[in-house]
Scaffold this motif. Structure first.
Motif, short mmCIF file in Angstrom:
data_model
loop_
_atom_site.label_atom_id
_atom_site.label_comp_id
_atom_site.label_asym_id
_atom_site.label_seq_id
_atom_site.Cartn_x
_atom_site.Cartn_y
_atom_site.Cartn_z
N VAL A 10 -9.33 3.50 4.35
CA VAL A 10 -8.15 4.15 3.77
C VAL A 10 -8.47 5.61 3.48
CG1 VAL A 10 -7.20 2.02 2.82
CG2 VAL A 10 -8.83 3.33 1.47
N ASP A 11 -7.41 6.44 3.38
CA ASP A 11 -7.62 7.88 3.23
C ASP A 11 -7.59 8.34 1.78
OD1 ASP A 11 -4.99 7.58 2.66
OD2 ASP A 11 -4.25 8.97 4.21
N GLN A 12 -7.43 7.39 0.82
CA GLN A 12 -7.41 7.74 -0.60
C GLN A 12 -7.64 6.48 -1.42
OE1 GLN A 12 -3.18 8.39 -2.10
NE2 GLN A 12 -2.87 8.54 0.14
N PRO A 13 -8.02 6.62 -2.68
CA PRO A 13 -8.22 5.43 -3.51
C PRO A 13 -6.92 4.66 -3.71
CG PRO A 13 -9.25 7.38 -4.49
CD PRO A 13 -8.41 7.87 -3.36
N VAL A 14 -7.04 3.34 -3.80
CA VAL A 14 -5.88 2.47 -4.03
C VAL A 14 -6.20 1.55 -5.21
CG1 VAL A 14 -5.14 2.52 -1.62
CG2 VAL A 14 -6.72 0.74 -2.39
N ASN A 15 -5.13 1.16 -5.92
CA ASN A 15 -5.35 0.22 -7.02
C ASN A 15 -4.78 -1.17 -6.72
OD1 ASN A 15 -2.60 0.58 -7.31
ND2 ASN A 15 -2.74 1.78 -9.21
N ASP A 16 -4.20 -1.34 -5.55
CA ASP A 16 -3.72 -2.66 -5.14
C ASP A 16 -3.75 -2.72 -3.62
OD1 ASP A 16 -2.77 -5.23 -5.30
OD2 ASP A 16 -0.65 -4.65 -5.44
N ALA A 17 -4.32 -3.76 -3.08
CA ALA A 17 -4.43 -3.89 -1.62
C ALA A 17 -4.42 -5.37 -1.27
CB ALA A 17 -5.70 -3.23 -1.11
N GLU A 18 -3.63 -5.73 -0.28
CA GLU A 18 -3.55 -7.13 0.13
C GLU A 18 -3.04 -7.24 1.55
OE1 GLU A 18 -0.95 -8.51 -2.94
OE2 GLU A 18 0.88 -8.11 -1.80
N LEU A 19 -3.34 -8.37 2.16
CA LEU A 19 -2.78 -8.72 3.45
C LEU A 19 -1.64 -9.70 3.21
CD1 LEU A 19 -6.04 -9.40 5.52
CD2 LEU A 19 -4.72 -7.29 5.44
N ARG A 20 -0.52 -9.47 3.82
CA ARG A 20 0.62 -10.37 3.71
C ARG A 20 0.79 -11.07 5.06
NH1 ARG A 20 4.86 -6.74 0.01
NH2 ARG A 20 3.49 -6.71 -1.86
N ILE A 21 0.51 -12.34 5.08
CA ILE A 21 0.47 -13.12 6.31
C ILE A 21 1.70 -14.02 6.38
CG2 ILE A 21 -0.88 -14.78 7.66
CD1 ILE A 21 -3.33 -13.88 6.00
N THR A 22 2.43 -13.94 7.48
CA THR A 22 3.63 -14.76 7.67
C THR A 22 3.41 -15.70 8.84
OG1 THR A 22 5.03 -12.96 6.86
CG2 THR A 22 6.11 -14.73 8.09
#
Length: 219
Positions: A10-22
């Motif tokens: 990623v190009d910047q810090p994140v405070n929430d990250a997830e994969l959403r699988i359908t």
């Protein structure tokens, strides 16, 4: 049945990250964990066809990546390995002290990991001998099989087959090869000729019986 391990930059810090699988209209969430500077990681179990997208929330601005593209998940079946004994091509009457050249082949849609030779005398338990260990789509097996090491007695029936396993653990077996053990010095060719003659006589008897049944039915 596989799990795919994803690593994201990623190009910047994140405070929430997830994969959403359908899959089949149902959405599940896999949380992503830190894996270094501006890197995330997660594992996706592959069970059904579907899609996934990466959902991120920026730490400084709180912005979400609403237009994240969807990626396809397409499972393919992992087939059972195919394996065969190529030589000898048929059952044998053979002396128990001979050195028998054994050749075989194995093939898989992904990769063979190992091939073993299974051996048993009469109705005893199977013993397993490794004959190939490598990760390749195809395998060739060549072995000089020392029958003397079996310590089989004249009259014993030895059965052997090749077993191949793939990366998933799927197991494929060859057709069995049967060896009739005779005493050293006995003419195996003569015994094979007698065996062929016996089979021929048995076939004639069955033909005669069928003809007699047909005759009775017609009369």
């Amino acid at each position: 049945g596989s799990s795919v391990h994803l690593r994201l930059q990623v190009d910047q810090p994140v405070n929430d990250a997830e994969l959403r699988i359908t899959e089949a209209g149902k959405t599940t969430v896999v949380k992503l964990t830190p894996a270094g500077a501006n890197q995330l990681q997660g594992s996706v179990p592959i069970t059904k066809a579907g899609t996934y997208l990466v959902h991120l929330v920026a730490a400084q601005t709180g912005f979400e990546n609403k237009f994240s593209p969807q990626y396809e998940i397409r499972p393919v079946p992992d087939l059972v390995p195919r394996v065969s004994i190529d030589s000898p091509a048929k059952d044998l009457i053979i002396s128990g002290d001979e050195l028998l050249p054994l050749k075989g082949s194995a093939k898989d849609d992904r990769a063979i990991t190992n091939v073993t030779q299974m051996i048993r005398i009469n109705e005893s338990a199977w013993t397993e001998v490794p004959v190939y260990t490598n990760v390749q789509p195809e395998a060739s097996i060549t072995r000089q099989w020392d029958l003397l090491a079996l310590k089989a007695n004249p009259g014993d029936r030895v059965t052997t087959k090749l077993v191949a396993r793939d990366l998933k653990g799927n197991r494929g077996e060859s057709a069995p090869l049967h060896l009739q053990i005779i005493s050293p010095g006995v003419d195996a060719k003569a015994l094979r000729a007698l065996e062929a003659k016996k089979r021929f006589n048995d076939s004639l008897k069955k033909l005669r019986d069928s003809a007699e049944e047909l005759k009775q039915a017609l009369s």
